[in-house]
Design a protein around this motif. Structure first.
Motif, PDB file in Angstrom:
ATOM      1  N   TYR A 145       0.829  -1.213   0.000  1.00 43.75           N
ATOM      2  CA  TYR A 145       0.000   0.000   0.000  1.00 43.75           C
ATOM      3  C   TYR A 145       0.858   1.255   0.000  1.00 43.75           C
ATOM      4  O   TYR A 145       0.466   2.286  -0.561  1.00 43.75           O
ATOM      5  N   GLY A 146       2.023   1.188   0.634  1.00 42.67           N
ATOM      6  CA  GLY A 146       2.897   2.353   0.660  1.00 42.67           C
ATOM      7  C   GLY A 146       3.350   2.760  -0.721  1.00 42.67           C
ATOM      8  O   GLY A 146       3.482   3.955  -1.027  1.00 42.67           O
ATOM      9  N   ASN A 147       3.581   1.777  -1.606  1.00 38.14           N
ATOM     10  CA  ASN A 147       3.948   2.114  -2.980  1.00 38.14           C
ATOM     11  C   ASN A 147       2.818   2.846  -3.692  1.00 38.14           C
ATOM     12  O   ASN A 147       3.049   3.833  -4.399  1.00 38.14           O
ATOM     13  N   MET A 148       1.597   2.382  -3.501  1.00 39.61           N
ATOM     14  CA  MET A 148       0.468   3.009  -4.179  1.00 39.61           C
ATOM     15  C   MET A 148       0.328   4.477  -3.796  1.00 39.61           C
ATOM     16  O   MET A 148       0.276   5.368  -4.660  1.00 39.61           O
ATOM     17  N   TYR A 149       0.306   4.742  -2.493  1.00 38.77           N
ATOM     18  CA  TYR A 149       0.084   6.112  -2.046  1.00 38.77           C
ATOM     19  C   TYR A 149       1.360   6.953  -2.135  1.00 38.77           C
ATOM     20  O   TYR A 149       1.282   8.158  -2.379  1.00 38.77           O
ATOM     21  N   PRO A 198      -0.365   2.084  10.907  1.00 38.23           N
ATOM     22  CA  PRO A 198      -1.472   1.228  11.365  1.00 38.23           C
ATOM     23  C   PRO A 198      -1.396  -0.200  10.840  1.00 38.23           C
ATOM     24  O   PRO A 198      -1.776  -1.140  11.550  1.00 38.23           O
ATOM     25  N   LEU A 199      -0.922  -0.394   9.605  1.00 42.81           N
ATOM     26  CA  LEU A 199      -0.771  -1.747   9.079  1.00 42.81           C
ATOM     27  C   LEU A 199       0.375  -2.479   9.769  1.00 42.81           C
ATOM     28  O   LEU A 199       0.289  -3.680  10.028  1.00 42.81           O
ATOM     29  N   LEU A 200       1.442  -1.755  10.082  1.00 45.26           N
ATOM     30  CA  LEU A 200       2.585  -2.366  10.744  1.00 45.26           C
ATOM     31  C   LEU A 200       2.292  -2.733  12.191  1.00 45.26           C
ATOM     32  O   LEU A 200       2.950  -3.604  12.768  1.00 45.26           O
ATOM     33  N   MET A 201       1.299  -2.084  12.776  1.00 47.66           N
ATOM     34  CA  MET A 201       1.027  -2.281  14.198  1.00 47.66           C
ATOM     35  C   MET A 201      -0.235  -3.095  14.473  1.00 47.66           C
ATOM     36  O   MET A 201      -0.626  -3.244  15.629  1.00 47.66           O
ATOM     37  N   SER A 202      -0.877  -3.630  13.450  1.00 42.05           N
ATOM     38  CA  SER A 202      -2.092  -4.421  13.659  1.00 42.05           C
ATOM     39  C   SER A 202      -1.907  -5.823  13.103  1.00 42.05           C
ATOM     40  O   SER A 202      -1.152  -6.033  12.144  1.00 42.05           O
ATOM     41  N   GLN A 203      -2.579  -6.768  13.705  1.00 40.86           N
ATOM     42  CA  GLN A 203      -2.450  -8.162  13.286  1.00 40.86           C
ATOM     43  C   GLN A 203      -2.994  -8.334  11.877  1.00 40.86           C
ATOM     44  O   GLN A 203      -4.071  -7.853  11.540  1.00 40.86           O
ATOM     45  N   GLN A 204      -2.256  -9.061  11.041  1.00 38.81           N
ATOM     46  CA  GLN A 204      -2.635  -9.241   9.649  1.00 38.81           C
ATOM     47  C   GLN A 204      -2.862 -10.699   9.261  1.00 38.81           C
ATOM     48  O   GLN A 204      -3.459 -10.967   8.227  1.00 38.81           O
ATOM     49  N   THR A 205      -2.392 -11.651  10.058  1.00 35.31           N
ATOM     50  CA  THR A 205      -2.544 -13.064   9.716  1.00 35.31           C
ATOM     51  C   THR A 205      -3.579 -13.726  10.627  1.00 35.31           C
ATOM     52  O   THR A 205      -3.564 -13.535  11.845  1.00 35.31           O
TER      53      THR A 205
END
Length: 383
Positions: A145-149, A198-205
């Motif tokens: 997402y960082g690449n997109m924005y 927020p993506l780095l600090m929240s559970q994703q799996t």
């Protein structure tokens, strides 16, 4: 750029050491907890997750497990060599102009995305099964997402640079400097890093028991889905997509009007405008709109199941911006065009043409004032 990458890995490493996986409510506790798989509602009861038959077919459909990785593989195969060549030309063969610094950082952002695409390819080929752990899943999605924005903001910065050079050439001496470009680059990376925290600090799996797979960013607890990620992605849509898009539309339209009014050559400017609009409208717009619809539909009525596959396809299509960006460089920078042609073709005729052009500019310099020369040079570097 190494500092930025190191910061991302440091943050995720720190989260791992501390055992942090922030999530708003544990999905694996009794009583039942509702979880969403993008547009699908899952129910977790005493560590058992279930899906409807239609949902099981969609998550294991050929579109998800075959066509998506093929799109990612195509973007990787085309984008990586293009961007590596562009990065080499920009770093080693191009003069350190203010616009060059912006293009280098846009290329670096694209390279970050392309380097994580193989992990998404393997993930989808294995039936949306993630085996590389929670921290690395967070890093991959943050880069994704960082690449997109980040690309949206870097393209906006390039548009501002061209706007100043072509529409306000007399102000270019103070506005188009290396220092200003450095400020713009640092500001964009700070915005990207802050937006991805927020993506780095929240559970994703999350584990789907019936399918025996571990999803990466595909399953989210419903409370997070509605109360956290909907406003989060809405803010990203407004400030990291709509705002830079509005800036780009204003700058490019002003450049075209100026060139038309002065009866200048505008073919390159039209190509740049079309390519940038292609990146935003074809690559970025569908995924952003479908992403918001995914969260909004579930919040309203929970009947957004048909959005899952279109959204996943649009997300894969969004990665093709990394293939279009090097083409934009070719038309945006005269210096880049010249160095790329001289590096790849090594044409003596082309070199002679450049020499004759330089002599022509030198012979006519005595007939122009210093301010006019500054204006001309500013416009030449932007066309």
């Amino acid at each position: 750029m190494k500092l930025l990458a190191g910061t991302l890995f440091f943050v995720t490493g720190l989260l791992t050491v501390l055992g942090a996986s922030p999530s708003f409510g544990s999905p694996n506790q009794c009583p039942n907890t509702s979880i969403l798989l993008r547009t699908f509602r899952l129910t977790v009861s005493c560590n058992i997750t279930t899906l409807k038959e239609k949902q099981l077919k969609d998550i294991q459909a050929p579109v998800t497990n075959l066509y998506l990785p093929f799109l990612y593989l195509l973007a990787f195969s085309v984008g990586l060599p293009f961007n590596l060549v562009a990065l080499w030309v920009l770093v080693f063969r191009t003069k350190p102009l203010p616009s060059t610094l912006l293009l280098i950082n846009l290329t670096v952002a694209d390279c970050f995305l392309l380097l994580v695409l193989p992990f998404r390819i393997v993930y989808h080929f294995r039936g949306n099964h993630w085996e590389l752990g929670e921290p690395f899943c967070r890093v991959v999605m943050a880069v994704f997402y960082g690449n997109m924005y980040g690309s949206a903001w870097f393209l906006a910065a390039v548009a501002i640079d061209r706007y100043v050079a072509l529409v306000h050439p007399f102000k270019a001496r103070t506005l188009r400097t290396q220092r200003v470009s450095v400020y713009m680059v640092v500001a964009v990376w700070i915005v990207v890093l802050a937006a991805m925290l927020p993506l780095l600090m929240s559970q994703q799996t999350y584990v789907l028991d019936k399918l025996q797979i571990t999803t990466c960013h595909d399953a989210l607890p419903e409370e997070e889905h509605e109360n956290y990620f909907l406003p989060y992605f809405s803010a990203l849509f407004a400030f990291c997509f709509l705002l830079p898009f509005a800036i780009i539309l204003f700058c490019h339209s002003a450049v075209l009007r100026t060139l038309l009014a002065e009866r200048k050559r505008y073919a390159h400017a039209i190509r740049v405008t079309v390519l940038v609009l292609l990146v935003f409208i074809v690559c970025f717009l569908p995924s952003n709109v479908l992403l918001l619809l995914t969260y909004a539909d579930n919040r309203v009525d929970g009947n957004g199941e048909d959005i899952y596959i279109p959204y996943m396809v649009s997300l894969a299509v969004s990665t093709f911006n990394s293939c279009i960006d090097p083409v934009i460089f070719y038309f945006v920078s005269t210096e880049f065009r010249q160095k790329l042609k001289s590096s790849l073709c090594c044409s003596s005729d082309y070199q002679g043409q450049l020499s004759s052009q330089g002599k022509h500019i030198s012979s006519s310099a005595g007939q122009r004032t210093n301010v006019t020369l500054l204006s001309m040079n500013s416009r030449q570097t932007a066309l």
